[in-house]
Design an enzyme around this catalytic site. Structure first.
Site, PDB file in Angstrom:
ATOM      1  N   ASP A 107       0.835  -1.202   0.000  1.00  0.00           N
ATOM      2  CA  ASP A 107       0.000   0.000   0.000  1.00  0.00           C
ATOM      3  C   ASP A 107       0.872   1.256   0.000  1.00  0.00           C
ATOM      4  O   ASP A 107       2.029   1.210   0.428  1.00  0.00           O
ATOM      5  CB  ASP A 107      -0.881   0.037   1.256  1.00  0.00           C
ATOM      6  CG  ASP A 107      -1.840  -1.135   1.305  1.00  0.00           C
ATOM      7  OD1 ASP A 107      -2.156  -1.694   0.243  1.00  0.00           O
ATOM      8  OD2 ASP A 107      -2.266  -1.489   2.428  1.00  0.00           O
TER       9      ASP A 107
HETATM   10  N1  URA Z   1      -1.216  -6.044   3.922  1.00  0.00           N
HETATM   11  C1  URA Z   1      -1.724  -4.789   3.954  1.00  0.00           C
HETATM   12  O1  URA Z   1      -2.740  -4.545   4.558  1.00  0.00           O
HETATM   13  N2  URA Z   1      -1.053  -3.833   3.280  1.00  0.00           N
HETATM   14  C2  URA Z   1       0.089  -4.040   2.622  1.00  0.00           C
HETATM   15  O2  URA Z   1       0.646  -3.099   2.058  1.00  0.00           O
HETATM   16  C3  URA Z   1       0.618  -5.347   2.600  1.00  0.00           C
HETATM   17  C4  URA Z   1      -0.071  -6.340   3.260  1.00  0.00           C
END
Ligand code: URA
Length: 238
Positions: A107
């Site tokens: 993310d």
């Molecule tokens: N899980 C999440 O919630 N976000 C990420 O970026 C990676 C794994």
């Protein structure tokens, strides 16, 4: 076609010589680009575009596979281009001389380990559920989950109609009223870690991926990358 790369690096990538020896070959006037002898260092070539020879023999532009581990900073997107003009992770690996792409996603506000490569089959292997590649994260969550809630996540919870696979979880430290946990999962659903902790009412405040299998970030600074060797690649699947 690939990105421009310094001639000595390109020669090394093509297996002609080590980078240092390649520099010696250049200095000795043994290398030509499109028929012209090149003796200065650092000339940029675009693999596949120019005809390059070494001692009269044409160098075949077989693009070599490149594997890097990046410590992704927050604020970078893991797509190859962003319509909103935000920084993209490939901006941070511009100088490797190959067109690499990120394996999976993190993310915008997640930092940590991200593999980039131009090897499509390795990328597929890492992401394919049958290989169950472990991914380890450090999650700072609001409050402190009690052992019952941690056990729930360890067993699996229903997210969007599908149970999550068993997870490994341990508490690393308390940080004021919050708690830092380590969680290892092998699935890669979108925002999975955040959704898992939201499910037990302890939302994630900060998230960092620390390892793929036994390949960990170690002390790689944020925003920097390192090239992976064959034993690093094996560690991904341990
Ligand atoms: N899980 C999440 O919630 N976000 C990420 O970026 C990676 C794994």
């Amino acid at each position: 076609m690939s990105n421009p790369v310094r001639l000595q690096k390109y020669l090394a990538q093509c297996g002609i010589a080590s980078r240092r020896k390649a520099e010696e070959l250049i200095a000795a006037g043994k290398i030509t680009i499109d028929g012209r002898v090149v003796t200065e260092m650092g000339v940029l070539v675009t693999p596949g575009r120019e005809i390059i020879t070494c001692q009269g023999r044409k160098i075949e532009s077989r693009e070599q596979f490149v594997y890097v581990l990046l410590n992704k900073p927050k604020g970078y997107v893991t797509t190859l281009a962003d319509p909103q003009g935000r920084p993209v992770v490939t901006d941070l690996v511009q100088d490797i001389g190959a067109r690499v792409f990120p394996v999976g996603r993190l993310d915008l506000d997640t930092e940590g380990a991200l593999i980039l490569t131009n090897d499509g089959s390795l990328a597929q292997k890492i992401q394919h559920p049958s290989h169950e590649t472990n991914k380890t994260y450090e999650a700072l969550v609001r409050g402190t989950p009690d052992p019952g809630k941690i056990a729930l996540l360890q067993k699996g919870v229903l997210l969007e109609g599908k149970m999550t696979s068993p997870a490994k979880i341990r508490i690393l430290s308390r940080q004021g009223t919050n708690c830092l946990l380590e969680i290892t999962i092998h699935e890669g659903r979108k925002r999975q870690v955040k959704k898992m902790f939201s499910h037990i009412a302890h939302p994630v405040l900060q998230l960092k991926r620390t390892a793929y299998g036994k390949l960990s970030l170690s002390n790689l600074p944020i925003g920097r990358y390192r090239e992976l060797n064959p034993s690093d690649l094996k560690n991904i699947f341990l």
